[in-house]
Motif scaffolding. Sequence first.
Motif, PDB file in Angstrom:
ATOM      1  N   GLY A 174     -47.337  32.069 -26.292  1.00  0.00           N
ATOM      2  CA  GLY A 174     -47.284  31.068 -27.364  1.00  0.00           C
ATOM      3  C   GLY A 174     -46.859  30.636 -25.823  1.00  0.00           C
ATOM      4  O   GLY A 174     -45.797  30.860 -25.036  1.00  0.00           O
ATOM      5  N   LEU A 175     -46.892  28.906 -25.304  1.00  0.00           N
ATOM      6  CA  LEU A 175     -46.374  27.797 -24.175  1.00  0.00           C
ATOM      7  C   LEU A 175     -45.277  27.167 -25.570  1.00  0.00           C
ATOM      8  O   LEU A 175     -45.407  25.957 -26.478  1.00  0.00           O
ATOM      9  CB  LEU A 175     -47.077  27.199 -23.575  1.00  0.00           C
ATOM     10  N   VAL A 176     -44.161  26.384 -25.234  1.00  0.00           N
ATOM     11  CA  VAL A 176     -43.092  25.408 -24.921  1.00  0.00           C
ATOM     12  C   VAL A 176     -43.191  24.884 -24.122  1.00  0.00           C
ATOM     13  O   VAL A 176     -43.019  25.163 -23.161  1.00  0.00           O
ATOM     14  CB  VAL A 176     -42.219  26.296 -25.818  1.00  0.00           C
ATOM     15  N   LEU A 177     -43.058  23.341 -24.173  1.00  0.00           N
ATOM     16  CA  LEU A 177     -42.368  22.654 -23.486  1.00  0.00           C
ATOM     17  C   LEU A 177     -40.850  22.162 -23.079  1.00  0.00           C
ATOM     18  O   LEU A 177     -40.798  21.423 -24.388  1.00  0.00           O
ATOM     19  CB  LEU A 177     -43.082  21.290 -23.774  1.00  0.00           C
ATOM     20  N   MET A 224     -49.316  19.726 -21.038  1.00  0.00           N
ATOM     21  CA  MET A 224     -47.781  19.697 -20.741  1.00  0.00           C
ATOM     22  C   MET A 224     -47.366  19.096 -19.044  1.00  0.00           C
ATOM     23  O   MET A 224     -46.266  19.132 -19.158  1.00  0.00           O
ATOM     24  CB  MET A 224     -47.055  21.005 -21.261  1.00  0.00           C
ATOM     25  N   GLN A 225     -47.641  20.495 -18.889  1.00  0.00           N
ATOM     26  CA  GLN A 225     -47.249  19.936 -17.177  1.00  0.00           C
ATOM     27  C   GLN A 225     -47.850  18.562 -16.522  1.00  0.00           C
ATOM     28  O   GLN A 225     -46.885  18.199 -16.072  1.00  0.00           O
ATOM     29  CB  GLN A 225     -48.008  21.065 -15.890  1.00  0.00           C
ATOM     30  N   ALA A 226     -48.405  17.951 -17.182  1.00  0.00           N
ATOM     31  CA  ALA A 226     -49.325  16.858 -16.736  1.00  0.00           C
ATOM     32  C   ALA A 226     -47.631  15.569 -17.111  1.00  0.00           C
ATOM     33  O   ALA A 226     -47.762  14.431 -16.894  1.00  0.00           O
ATOM     34  CB  ALA A 226     -50.729  16.687 -17.120  1.00  0.00           C
ATOM     35  N   THR A 227     -47.547  16.027 -18.541  1.00  0.00           N
ATOM     36  CA  THR A 227     -46.375  14.974 -19.523  1.00  0.00           C
ATOM     37  C   THR A 227     -45.706  15.073 -18.419  1.00  0.00           C
ATOM     38  O   THR A 227     -44.842  14.000 -18.329  1.00  0.00           O
ATOM     39  CB  THR A 227     -46.615  16.017 -20.028  1.00  0.00           C
ATOM     40  N   PHE A 228     -44.890  16.763 -17.950  1.00  0.00           N
ATOM     41  CA  PHE A 228     -43.814  16.083 -17.441  1.00  0.00           C
ATOM     42  C   PHE A 228     -43.486  15.751 -16.266  1.00  0.00           C
ATOM     43  O   PHE A 228     -42.961  14.736 -15.779  1.00  0.00           O
ATOM     44  CB  PHE A 228     -43.569  17.977 -17.130  1.00  0.00           C
ATOM     45  N   LYS A 240     -56.569  16.610 -28.921  1.00  0.00           N
ATOM     46  CA  LYS A 240     -56.652  17.641 -27.995  1.00  0.00           C
ATOM     47  C   LYS A 240     -55.732  18.903 -28.689  1.00  0.00           C
ATOM     48  O   LYS A 240     -54.834  18.617 -28.654  1.00  0.00           O
ATOM     49  CB  LYS A 240     -56.823  17.294 -27.207  1.00  0.00           C
ATOM     50  N   PRO A 241     -55.953  19.639 -28.014  1.00  0.00           N
ATOM     51  CA  PRO A 241     -54.888  20.730 -28.093  1.00  0.00           C
ATOM     52  C   PRO A 241     -54.153  20.416 -26.432  1.00  0.00           C
ATOM     53  O   PRO A 241     -53.777  19.991 -25.765  1.00  0.00           O
ATOM     54  CB  PRO A 241     -55.768  22.468 -27.349  1.00  0.00           C
TER      55      PRO A 241
END
Length: 410
Positions: A288-291, A335-339, A328-329
Motif C-alpha cells: 500500500g502507498l501513503v503520501l 500522489m506524485q503530481a500532488t506533491f 478516482k483512486p
Amino acid sequence: MRKILVVGAGQSGLQLALGLQSHGYEVTLMSNRTADEIRDGRVMSTQCMFHTALQHERDLGLNFWEDRAPRIEGLGVSVAGPDGSRPVDWVGKLRGHAQSVDQRVKMSGWMEAFVQRGGQMVVHGAAVSDLDYFSRAYDLVLVSAGKGELVSMFTRDASRSPYSTPQRALAVAYVHGLENRPEHPDFLAVRCNLVPGVGEMFVMPSLTRSGPCDILFWEGIPGGPLDVFGDIKNPDDHLATTLELMKRFLPWEYDRARNVELTDAGGVLAGRYAPTVRHPVGELPSGGLVLGVADVVVANDPITGQGSNNASKCAAVYLDSILEHGDKPFDRDWMQATFDRYWDTAQHVTRWTNAMLAPPPAHVLELIGAAGQIQPVADRFANGFDDPSDFDGFFFEPERTEAYLAGFRQ
C-alpha cells in the motif's frame, strides 16, 4: 463518502483534516498525544505565519486566535558588529500582518474542534506496521508526523538536499516581560539579528497559554559559541544562557530582555536537524502507498521562519488536489503530481533557506545594507517571507541584485 486517514496532528495534518471534514469526507485523525497533553506539554516549535498562510486558515474558519494574537506589522534585520554595534539596522513593513500562536494552543484547540465536528480521533503513536493494518480501511493515508519511524518510509531526495548534517543548533525560550524596541515602541515586528560567523537570533511576538509573549530563538552554527544548549536540562538555566549570549552578542536586544521570565516551565526547547527533501510516496510492507505531507517531505531549517507557512500552504494544495480528484483512486501518479504541485511553491523556500544557511556573498551583504537606506528594498525583503518566490528576482544572482538596486540610484 471517501475515507481518509491523517497521521499527525500538527499544522498541516490538522488543517488538512479539518478542511476535508468541512467538505464531507470521513476523516480519522491519529495523534500520539491528546489535546490536553499537547496543551500542557513543552513548546513544539517557533512559528510566525505570514499573510498567505494565515489566509488559508481564514478560508477554513480556523483563525480562532486572530483577535488575541499580537499583530506583527513588520520584519527587521540587524547585523552585529564585533564591538557590540549595529552597522545595519532596519525594518520592512508587511503588506498584510503576520501572527504567531504557540502550537500548544493552536493544535489542542483545533483537535477539540475536529472532534466536536464529528471527526474520529485515535490517540496512538503509530508505527509502520500500524499503518499497514489501518490503510486497508481507507481510500487515502496521509502522513504528516515529521519525526520518528514513519519518516523512514520516505527516502531522501539527494538532488534537492545539499546538506546531510544539521546546519544550526536551535534554542528557543518563550518569555513574558520583553520591552518593545525604543525606536519603534508601538510597532510590532519580527527581529532578525545576524551575528556573522556565529549565528542568528530571532525575536518574535506571539500568543501562548498565558497570553501575549515573545519568543527568543537562537540559531547557532554547530560547534560555535551558541552551540551550548544541548546539555542544559533546567528551564531557568536555559533562559539564563539565552540572556548571557544576548548580552555578549546582541546588547540592544539584551537591554530590553533584562527582566523577562519564562512563560512556563515547558517554554524552552533545544535541538537540531538536517534540512531534507524526501520523495513523497511511501510504500507499506503490504504494498500500500501513503503520501507524505509538509515537513515529512520538505523539512527546511527554521532560519527563514517558513515551517508553519509551508505546512499551511501544503495542506491547502493537498486539499484542493483531493477535492478535484473526485472518486478516482489515489494512486502513485496522483500522489506524485500532488506533491509536485506543492513543490512549485516549496522549491523557492528551500532554495532561499539553504542560501541563508551559507555565509552571505558580497551582493547579499550589499542588498542587506541597501535596505537600511532604501525603504522599498527593506519592504520587499520583508514581504519575501510571505512570498519567497519573489527572491528569485533580486536575491540570488549578483547581476539581478545590482540591476534591482541600480533602479534606486538613477
